[in-house]
Scaffold this active site. Structure first.
Site, PDB file in Angstrom:
ATOM      1  N   ASP A   1       0.875  -1.157   0.042  1.00  0.00           N
ATOM      2  CA  ASP A   1       0.027   0.086   0.175  1.00  0.00           C
ATOM      3  C   ASP A   1       0.805   1.076  -0.099  1.00  0.00           C
ATOM      4  OD1 ASP A   1      -2.798  -1.076   0.313  1.00  0.00           O
ATOM      5  OD2 ASP A   1      -1.919  -1.942   2.057  1.00  0.00           O
TER       6      ASP A   1
ATOM      7  N   ASP B   1     -10.189  -6.423  -0.148  1.00  0.00           N
ATOM      8  CA  ASP B   1      -9.409  -5.811   0.962  1.00  0.00           C
ATOM      9  C   ASP B   1      -9.161  -6.594   1.864  1.00  0.00           C
ATOM     10  OD1 ASP B   1      -8.391  -3.900   2.388  1.00  0.00           O
ATOM     11  OD2 ASP B   1     -10.005  -2.545   2.147  1.00  0.00           O
TER      12      ASP B   1
ATOM     13  N   HIS C   1     -12.238  -1.349   9.032  1.00  0.00           N
ATOM     14  CA  HIS C   1     -11.395  -1.998   9.730  1.00  0.00           C
ATOM     15  C   HIS C   1     -11.878  -2.366  11.167  1.00  0.00           C
ATOM     16  CE1 HIS C   1      -8.846   0.000   6.702  1.00  0.00           C
ATOM     17  NE2 HIS C   1      -7.960  -0.899   6.836  1.00  0.00           N
TER      18      HIS C   1
ATOM     19  N   LYS D   1      -9.001   1.414  -5.787  1.00  0.00           N
ATOM     20  CA  LYS D   1      -9.466   1.002  -4.564  1.00  0.00           C
ATOM     21  C   LYS D   1     -10.504   2.175  -3.814  1.00  0.00           C
ATOM     22  CE  LYS D   1      -5.712   1.498  -1.274  1.00  0.00           C
ATOM     23  NZ  LYS D   1      -4.529   0.855  -0.726  1.00  0.00           N
ATOM     24  N   HIS D   2     -11.607   1.814  -3.084  1.00  0.00           N
ATOM     25  CA  HIS D   2     -12.138   0.529  -2.694  1.00  0.00           C
ATOM     26  C   HIS D   2     -13.587   0.290  -3.376  1.00  0.00           C
ATOM     27  CE1 HIS D   2      -9.628   2.133   0.475  1.00  0.00           C
ATOM     28  NE2 HIS D   2      -9.234   1.012   0.677  1.00  0.00           N
TER      29      HIS D   2
ATOM     30  N   ARG E   1      -6.977  10.574   1.987  1.00  0.00           N
ATOM     31  CA  ARG E   1      -6.660   9.484   1.152  1.00  0.00           C
ATOM     32  C   ARG E   1      -7.465   9.472  -0.539  1.00  0.00           C
ATOM     33  NH1 ARG E   1      -7.528   4.003   4.115  1.00  0.00           N
ATOM     34  NH2 ARG E   1      -6.466   3.259   2.095  1.00  0.00           N
TER      35      ARG E   1
ATOM     36  N   ARG F   1       4.809   2.614   3.150  1.00  0.00           N
ATOM     37  CA  ARG F   1       5.246   1.545   3.593  1.00  0.00           C
ATOM     38  C   ARG F   1       6.785   1.662   3.551  1.00  0.00           C
ATOM     39  NH1 ARG F   1       0.702   1.447   5.990  1.00  0.00           N
ATOM     40  NH2 ARG F   1      -0.861   0.136   4.803  1.00  0.00           N
TER      41      ARG F   1
END
Length: 654
Positions: A138, A333, A249, A236-237, A206, A146
């Protein structure tokens, strides 16, 4: 003889006469040129033969993308997976997974992550996998990244604030180059969610915008940048996570609305990008009861819940593949998110997803120890048994495997892995990732994102000589960021040494915050609003709008000017109308060390430093424009329904 000579002379005269009239002897025929060889199109691999040669368990493994964030061999002491544990190496050698996803825990520095990916590909090469691993990550940029040493850029909303899609393409290309250099081939980006709910707790920055066409334009540009670097993109998403106030989440979001309403907004950017060659689409764990009517008895509540998009054949096969014509890979996801785990059994979720048309199941079970490895092995066995029994359609599985293999072929990784040049690749990656030219582009774009929506009495820029300025930042972690900007300003002669100070107010009492700005002509308050709930002055959860209100009030009582810099949710600009000037930079990322002192590749987040620099620079007029509508807000932090600052609004120094 004389007569014979006369005859010959007559013949010669006649021949000369014919030549004078343009009569030429017939030339020798020219041979036909040899035809150019026609290059036959590459027929590609014989997918049917490859797939027919796989066992059912091998097919299932090809449809999985597990994660290995931390691991313990003994079941007690967990540590981040920065080098490949023997147990996981054995798993990769036994099972030909479609791919692996890595996280920040796996990426300590450039050399280390390059070697870790090499170790994984080397282990995988010992399996029966018909290709290399899809190495996913990601790396959206902004708040979701990351690579610790990678170039982060300003994030999607910041990119859209520049108004220039070329900036999104440049960001995508540089991010793609850095990913490719260390061994990644699959970026789970860009986010194409339309942020049409200001209370959204998980998308917000985002997202590029609350306008579907803006999201489409900038998302497509970012994707093109990734493709230019040879990295696959995942949108996404799907079909849209923007219009919800629940995080999947930790909960189970639900979005009301018809297909027609969805097609007019949320699906617009997905359609634009799938038509332009998107490699993959990631599904959302969100219920759309106006579209999917199928239900499931929740394993937690016992109540009927609507099948989320991830498990919906209507949404994946009928809409995404049928109506929208997408032929690429569909990836879920993470299946360990609470929206799935709290409502569906692990195997039922797999069955529903594969029958719905999913090709890659992301993070099917947690693998943190030997028990987790055993659980994943059992998962493969049990899902394969459902395929063999017909509970999962074998034809759907074969079609999914073909799409995964096709994606690998397109990325040139449907071939044996060659790790013989690993040390040269490590060296090249260290030279490229986070290099000076990449950070220079990052800084230029960050300055272009800075948006000013209020500037009474020409408060900005802060160029009045002899004045004292205090910068209040929400946390010790942002002191470094502010001091970095301050150091550049002093270096460039924009501010006098000692005229600006930086103070952290994270968790501070209101009195301490007020006392810290005594005697200041200018107070810059950097606000980091994680959720609109904290904009209610009655909220007691940490530093809230009440504290900011008191600082603005005290600054005015002292005869100073108060400037608010919104670094997270841009919607808090509506809450602080008492401020003299308001700007936003669309990112709250921190810097652990000053890039001027240590290798800048260690940590660099440009949003706040670039905005602070701009506030003192009269020569650089801000050009950023709002990519979202800012709703008018009541004093309790609730929205009135009216728009205070419309999308596209901004003002400069004049």
């Amino acid at each position: 003889m004389k007569k014979l000579l006369m005859i010959l002379l007559a013949v010669l005269i006649a021949a000369s006469s014919f030549a004078a009239c343009g009569k030429q002897p017939e030339p020798e025929p020219t041979p036909e040129p040899e035809p150019e060889p026609v290059e036959e199109p590459d027929p590609g691999p014989d997918y049917e033969s490859i797939i027919s040669g796989l066992t059912t368990e091998e097919k299932v493994a090809q449809l999985l993308m597990p994660a290995f964030r931390s691991y313990t061999p003994d079941g007690y002491s967990y540590s981040d997976v920065a080098t490949l544990p023997e147990d996981i190496a054995g798993l990769l050698s036994r099972r030909g997974f479609g791919g692996v996803i890595l996280f920040a825990e796996n990426a300590v520095d450039t050399a280390q992550i390059t070697r870790l990916i090499d170790q994984m590909q080397t282990a995988n090469a010992k399996s029966t996998n018909p290709g290399q691993l899809l190495m996913g990550v990601d790396q959206e940029g902004g708040m979701i990244y990351r690579l610790a040493t990678g170039t982060k850029f300003s994030g999607n909303m910041g990119l859209a604030a520049t108004g220039n899609p070329d900036n999104a393409k440049a960001a995508g290309e540089i991010i793609g180059k850095e990913l490719k250099a260390v061994g990644f081939n699959f970026d789970l980006a860009p986010v194409l969610d339309v942020n049409n709910n200001p209370s959204n707790p998980v998308i917000n920055l985002r997202s590029f915008s609350d306008d579907p066409n803006t999201v489409a334009t900038f998302g497509k540009a970012f994707m093109e940048g990734l493709h230019k670097s040879g990295v696959a993109a995942s949108l996404k998403h799907f079909p849209g996570h923007g219009n919800t106030s629940t995080d999947s989440h930790t909960g189970f979001p639900r979005i009301e609305g018809t297909y027609e309403e969805l097609a007019a907004a949320e699906l617009v950017p997905f359609k634009a990008c799938t038509d332009s060659g998107a490699d993959a689409v990631m599904t959302a764990h969100i219920q759309y009861p106006g579209i999917e009517t199928g239900t499931y008895t929740s394993i937690s509540s016992g109540q009927q819940v609507c099948l989320p998009a991830t498990l919906s054949k209507t949404i994946i096969t009928d809409i995404l593949r049928g109506k929208m014509g997408f032929e690429g890979v569909v990836i879920t996801d993470a299946m360990n998110m609470e929206a799935i785990t709290a409502n569906f059994s692990v195997l039922d979720a797999a069955k529903l997803a594969l029958n719905a048309g999913v090709d890659l199941i992301l993070m099917p079970v947690n693998v943190q120890d030997k028990a987790g490895i055993d659980k994943l092995e059992a998962y493969i066995h049990d899902v394969a048994a459902m395929v063999d029994s017909g509970e999962i359609d074998p034809a759907m599985v074969d079609a999914a495997v073909k799409r995964v293999l096709t994606m690998k072929y397109d990325l040139d990784v449907l071939k044996p892995y060659d790790g013989s040049d690993i040390e040269s690749r490590v060296k090249a990656a260290e030279e490229l990732v986070g290099c000076d030219s990449h950070h220079q582009k990052e800084w230029e774009i960050a300055k272009d994102t800075f948006t000013v929506v209020k500037n009474e009495n020409s408060t900005l820029p802060l160029t009045r000589e002899g004045e004292k300025t205090v910068i209040l930042v929400p946390g010790d972690s942002l002191v470094v960021s502010a001091n970095y900007a301050l150091g550049l300003l002093e270096q460039d002669g924009k501010v006098a040494p000692g005229s600006v100070s930086v103070v952290s107010y994270d968790g501070a009492y209101t009195l301490n915050m007020v006392n810290s700005v005594q005697g200041a002509n200018n107070v810059i308050i950097v606000t980091r609003t994680w959720s609109v709930g904290t904009l209610n002055p009655g909220t007691t959860d940490g530093v809230t709008s009440y504290n900011i209100d008191q600082v603005i009030k005290a600054t005015h009582q002292n005869g100073g000017r108060a400037i608010v810099l919104s670094c997270y949710l841009p919607y808090d600009a509506a809450r602080y109308q008492a401020a003299d000037a308001i700007g936003m930079c669309y990112g709250a990322g921190t810097m652990s060390e000053d890039p001027r002192v240590v290798d800048h590749r260690v940590d660099m987040t440009p949003n706040i430093p670039a905005a602070l620099y701009m506030m003192f620079d009269s020569a650089d007029n801000p050009t950023g424009k709002l990519p979202v509508d800012i709703p008018e807000m009541n004093s309790d932090g609730s929205f009135t329904g009216a728009v205070l600052y419309p999308r596209g609004f901004s003002i400069g120094w004049s």
